[in-house]
Write a protein that holds these residues in place. Structure first.
Motif, PDB file in Angstrom:
ATOM      1  N   GLY A 176     -19.103  24.729   5.409  1.00 53.31           N
ATOM      2  CA  GLY A 176     -18.371  23.879   4.473  1.00 53.31           C
ATOM      3  C   GLY A 176     -18.540  22.386   4.709  1.00 53.31           C
ATOM      4  N   PRO A 177     -18.399  21.926   5.946  1.00 57.44           N
ATOM      5  CA  PRO A 177     -18.477  20.483   6.170  1.00 57.44           C
ATOM      6  C   PRO A 177     -19.828  19.897   5.793  1.00 57.44           C
ATOM      7  N   ALA A 178     -20.881  20.741   5.729  1.00 59.57           N
ATOM      8  CA  ALA A 178     -22.224  20.221   5.504  1.00 59.57           C
ATOM      9  C   ALA A 178     -22.736  20.594   4.118  1.00 59.57           C
ATOM     10  N   THR A 179     -21.849  21.111   3.275  1.00 58.94           N
ATOM     11  CA  THR A 179     -22.303  21.665   2.006  1.00 58.94           C
ATOM     12  C   THR A 179     -21.535  21.028   0.857  1.00 58.94           C
ATOM     13  N   ARG A 180     -22.242  20.753  -0.220  1.00 60.34           N
ATOM     14  CA  ARG A 180     -21.572  20.203  -1.395  1.00 60.34           C
ATOM     15  C   ARG A 180     -20.468  21.127  -1.878  1.00 60.34           C
ATOM     16  N   GLY A 181     -19.396  20.539  -2.339  1.00 61.66           N
ATOM     17  CA  GLY A 181     -18.341  21.331  -2.944  1.00 61.66           C
ATOM     18  C   GLY A 181     -18.687  21.605  -4.399  1.00 61.66           C
TER      19      GLY A 181
END
Ligand SMILES: Cc1cc2nc3c(=O)[nH]c(=O)nc-3n(C[C@H](O)[C@H](O)[C@H](O)COP(=O)(O)OP(=O)(O)OC[C@H]3O[C@@H](n4cnc5c(N)ncnc54)[C@H](O)[C@@H]3O)c2cc1C
Ligand code: SF4
Ligand code: SF4
Lengths: 324, 669
Positions: free
Chosen positions: A240-245
């Protein structure tokens, strides 16, 4: 005014992206109403010749999903590029190579040998391999050749927009189509998804500790996961922290970690390297043997950190100097 | 070749540094090459760019040629970055539109092939030129400085620093962990090499601390938390309960006399356990502050530290209307604001149990040096009479140097003071007991004013010096003369044979070590430690009392072993450095700080990583924020933000990748 012509096409993909288009459900009718679909192999019967016959630039937009890994796919990508005013890389495979590009960790010969000879389920006495051409009753057929490296669409042709996701969600697809058809289309090269990482929209963000420190990593099946607590705080690798929402954090909501399908934000060149540098910096262990022990919890680092983005990563592919 | 950037006009200057660079790098060729690169408006080589005419050259070009950026290829930025930034600024540009390329330490000094070294200089120049094109104007930040100072540790270092600052009019908080200030020096009888009485020179300074209006002395206290940054530290100090109200105690010690324990019977810390004290006690007669304290572990009114109220409390009766004794005293947390901090926590002696072959703890007549200091001390447990633990008086005494120093198995460093204090102890023990004294040494290290002369004096006094590291101390007698004695087995490396020397008393000259809690103190004040664990100075020669944290200084043995004169000199230096900051009133901060973009997802991954605790989570925006004043620009968070949402000035992706591409580019040259 004639309806804008659109094409949907698939290359090296699983078909999931096509599902999304279908998943637009009633909305698909609205789409069809506004658009004139000129190519959609999964649902309608068109021939390549029909496309070839069109004038260059005749198609308003093509949404192409799947990575490029065969001569045929490359040909079609070039053809559709020529015929379309807007070419959209649709889904993680077209955007970043996707799961197929994990094959870049192996030489082509290794892959063929395993799949046609060594895989336990294979019975292939004469060790037949796919042929590029084949003659029967005087008719010659040709098969596409598998390329040595799996590429994303923009590594083959010029791409106007990217819609990420494995598959892209209906919502993000609808928004993207609206933006494309709107009066002020986004700048060329845009990724049509939010540029903030997933944590922002994740319901588990509330109460996430500010002193993450990993004592061990666990895979989701190895623990009974708390349905509310941040997955990283439970030692589960979440990208999650490294991935587009933009996906609505569906995986974390379903008690599964984000695996990174929306790709990195525009500010990051290599999604895997980025999450690695963050996770590793927050390891509790400080000595080499202890660090090794913690990292044993991630048995497949490439598959974990580059699941959807090997082709577009800095690693890109395994170079096999012996060819194959 | 990259597209030239609009409006970017770079001046490139390559310095010969006399022969330092020019002998290995063809500077005119580098200048000619740089002139061909995109955006370069002028390219020159010059003999000494750091000289006034060299700087003038840059200034003139900026004005006459309308430069927007400057690159200088010369020595290390550590040496002259400031010089050239200033020249760039004097020429009318923002000083950060400058970049320095190191072709001396990184090139000419380390290569031997002139052609290749020249190629490397060109590549480095290309990298700098590509990078600087992205440099944006930046501003230095000004932060005001709180004028008060915290001094941690009340040994001679802390005392001297506090007094220096206080007499210059600065308000000082002196925090000492023990009940009294004085540190190790307070335990000595005399000090080498002058043999002046330690108490006579230390006690007046201790009382001065007590009475100085500018000094707040908090003994029996410890710093538990430090927040903030240079000029603006918030420090929390824990004041441990002494069960005596400091402001009410007059130091008459009547309570001690009237304690229900008629005789002192608990080991006395100050005397290294050689003497005894009562539950209510004062560490030593000159203790500062002159305030007694109660040891709840042994006081009858407590049981193992917990108040029971079961004692007759004769002490309270004795204290009478002064009402200084308070069994209900609790620890107190005090928060103070200071601008600068001097850490002077000193050392701990090497633990002799780690060298069991010397028999400490097995043979009662083996002593540590500090115990010996107390034995010869006129106000020590024996009033200076050398009486052994078994009540005998020694006829022969061995002093073993370098115990826990210069030894691969324990500590590798030389503790600097042991040779000297061993000789001091030799003199004092001989003087007080008349015994024969043998010193066993590896080398005599007596570098200091009057130190070698002191060694000569000892030789004249008939103290024996035997060169050799002692193998063991044993009570296993091989001859009748050795019966009942401690035998020193040593290879006399001057005479070339193994000796056995029977003695009655052995003194182990223990080395100096960092405190066992040095790591937590280091973290508390954001300092670094060297490999041995002593606090690390910013530069061994040019910034010996500064640390890597601005506004935090070190003095005395916490930085490394040293004698009292050096400790005092260093404490004075630390005080002067603190004053220099305070009197300037503000600090300028390098703008190479990091900042978090609005795109932050609030994942909190960066928060625990900042070594300067500069990152916090803003609960209103649900995003991370960097306190610019705390950020040191280390870049740790920048590299690790998984969504690339942290940007660092002067280390933007464009700048860094520009530089990398520049150095790797294979351009025709
Ligand atoms: C046996 C022996 C004999 C010596 N004889 C001589 C001599 O004759 N002449 C000479 O020049 N030098 C001599 N020295 C060296 C001398 O002791 C040192 O140079 C001197 O003590 C250094 O002073 P300091 O203030 O740095 O450290 P210290 O004397 O160790 O004082 C440090 C102080 O800080 C306090 N402290 C520690 N940690 C904390 C904390 N976390 N919070 C608050 N307070 C803390 C301690 O309680 C102590 O009071 C001798 C050393 C030894 C071991
Ligand atoms: S690591 Fe990046 S995204 Fe996460 S909180 Fe810090 S700045 Fe925000
Ligand atoms: S750059 Fe370094 S000092 Fe600044 S906030 Fe990031 S981690 Fe902290």
């Amino acid at each position: 005014m004639p309806k804008p012509k659109v094409a949907f096409y698939w290359c090296a993909s699983c078909g999931g992206c096509e599902e999304t288009v279908v998943d637009l459900a009633e909305d698909i009718l609205g789409v069809v109403e506004k658009l004139d679909i000129v190519l959609w192999p999964v649902a309608m019967d068109f021939k390549y010749a029909d496309v070839e016959a069109m004038e260059d630039g005749a198609i308003f937009a093509t949404l192409l999903n799947g990575a490029i890994r065969s001569t045929e796919q490359e040909q079609m990508a070039r053809l559709l590029r020529r015929k379309s005013r807007v070419l959209v890389a649709y889904g993680s495979c077209a955007c970043m190579g996707g799961i197929p590009s994990l094959a870049n960790g192996f030489a082509r010969e290794e892959i063929l040998k395993f799949n046609y000879e060594d895989a336990p389920s294979v019975v292939n006495g004469p060790r037949t391999r796919p042929q590029l051409s084949f003659e029967e009753e005087g008719r010659k057929t040709h098969l596409p050749e598998q390329s040595r490296v799996v590429r994303s669409l923009d590594q083959v042709v010029d791409v106007d927009y990217f819609i990420p996701g494995c598959p892209p969600t209906p919502l993000i697809t609808k928004k993207a189509l609206a933006a494309l058809l709107g009066d002020a289309p986004p700048p060329k090269g845009s990724v049509l998804a939010p540029d903030t990482a997933l944590c922002e929209e994740c319901p588990r963000k509330v109460g996430k500790p500010a002193d993450l420190s990993f004592a061990q990593f666990r895979r989701p099946h190895q623990a009974l996961l708390d349905p509310e607590k941040c997955l990283l705080a439970q030692g589960v690798v979440c990208l999650g922290p490294a991935t587009r929402g933009g996906c609505g954090a569906q995986c974390p909501a379903g008690n599964m970690p984000c695996t990174g399908c929306f790709g990195p934000t525009s500010r990051v060149r290599d999604q895997g390297a980025k999450i690695l540098s963050s996770l590793c910096a927050n390891l509790e262990a400080k000595e080499a043997p202890d660090i090794d022990r913690v990292l044993e919890g991630i048995p497949d680092p490439v598959g974990t950190f580059y699941r959807y983005g090997m082709a577009k990563s800095i690693l890109r592919r395994r170079v096999d100097l012996n060819g194959g | 070749m990259p597209e030239p950037r609009n409006g970017v006009r770079i001046g490139f200057y390559v310095c010969h540094c006399g022969h330092n660079i020019a002998s290995m790098v063809d500077c005119p060729a580098v200048a000619a090459y740089a002139a061909t690169l995109p955006n370069v408006a002028v390219s020159r080589d010059y003999k000494y760019l750091c000289s006034d005419p060299g700087q003038e050259l840059i200034k003139r070009d900026i004005a006459e040629l309308g430069l927007s950026h400057v690159v200088v290829a010369s020595c290390s930025p550590l040496l002259h970055e400031h010089t050239f930034r200033s020249a760039t600024e004097a020429g009318g540009l923002n000083p950060y539109c400058f970049h320095m390329v190191n072709i001396r330490e990184h090139d000419s000094w380390v290569h031997t092939d002139r052609r290749l070294a020249t190629e490397k200089a060109k590549a480095l120049a290309r990298a700098g030129i590509r990078r600087v094109a992205h440099h944006q104007p930046l501003e230095m930040k000004r932060v005001p400085i709180h004028p008060d100072v915290l001094v941690v540790g009340g040994g001679i270092a802390g005392i001297h620093a506090a007094l220096t600052l206080a007499s210059a009019g600065k308000k000082v908080y002196l925090v000492e962990r023990e009940p009294s200030i004085g540190g190790h020096m307070a335990k000595f009888d005399k000090t080498f090499p002058t043999l002046d009485c330690a108490a006579c020179i230390l006690t007046p300074k201790m009382s001065a601390v007590r009475s100085h209006p500018n000094i707040t002395l908090w003994s029996y206290s410890e710093v538990v938390k430090t927040d903030g940054y240079v000029g603006n530290y918030t420090v929390t100090v824990r004041r441990k309960p002494r069960y005596v109200i400091e402001e009410l105690c007059v130091g008459c010690q009547e309570c001690i006399d009237s304690c229900v324990y008629k005789k002192p019977m608990f080991p006395d810390e100050f005397n290294e356990g050689l003497g005894k004290r009562k539950p209510i006690h004062i560490p030593f007669p000159q203790a500062t502050p002159q305030v007694v304290l109660i040891d709840p572990e042994v006081c009858l009114n407590f049981k193992r530290g917990v108040l029971t109220d079961k004692c007759k409390k004769t002490c309270v009766e004795a204290c009478a209307e002064r009402k200084a004794i308070d069994f209900n005293q609790k620890e107190e947390l005090k928060e103070i604001k200071v601008g600068t901090i001097i850490v002077a926590t000193g050392f701990q002696p090497f633990d002799v149990k780690r060298v069991p072959q010397y028999g400490y703890g097995t043979y009662p007549n083996v002593y540590t040096a500090l115990e010996a200091e107390r034995l010869v001390n006129a106000s020590g447990p024996t009033s200076g009479e050398v009486v052994l633990r078994d009540g005998r008086h020694p006829n022969a005494i061995a002093i073993i140097h370098c115990v826990g120093s210069r030894d691969r198995k324990t500590n590798r460093w030389c503790s600097r003071v042991c040779c000297m204090y061993s000789m001091k102890l030799a003199h004092l023990l001989k003087e007080h007991s008349g015994a024969e004294v043998y010193n066993f040494y590896i080398d005599i290290r007596a570098p200091g004013k009057g130190y070698e002369e002191f060694y000569d004096k000892l030789n004249e006094e008939g103290v024996h010096f035997i060169r050799g590291r002692v193998g063991e101390v044993t009570d296993w007698a091989m001859t009748p003369e050795e019966e009942g004695k401690l035998v020193i087995r040593v290879e006399d490396t001057l005479a070339g044979f193994v000796r056995r020397i029977p003695v009655d008393m052995v003194v182990l000259s223990t080395g100096l070590e960092p405190h066992s809690d040095a790591q937590s103190v280091r973290r508390m004040f954001n300092m670094s430690c060297g490999t041995e664990g002593f606090f690390l100075e910013r530069h061994p020669k040019l910034a010996p009392v500064n640390t890597y944290t601005d506004g935090v200084f070190i003095a005395g043995c916490c930085q490394g072993p040293r004698d009292i004169p050096d400790t005092v000199a260093q404490a004075g230096a630390a005080a002067a450095e603190a004053m220099a900051l305070i009197d300037r009133g503000h600090i300028d901060q390098e703008p190479n700080t990091a900042r978090i973009l609005a795109d932050c997802s609030g994942c909190k991954s960066c928060i625990p990583l900042c070594p300067y605790t500069a990152i916090a989570f803003d609960s209103a925006t649900q995003k991370a924020v960097i306190n610019e004043a705390l950020c040191k620009g280390c870049g740790t968070c920048v590299g690790s933000c998984p969504s690339g949402s942290i940007i660092q000035n002067l280390f933007d992706d464009e700048e860094v990748f520009g530089e990398i591409q520049g150095v790797l580019a294979d351009e025709p040259n």
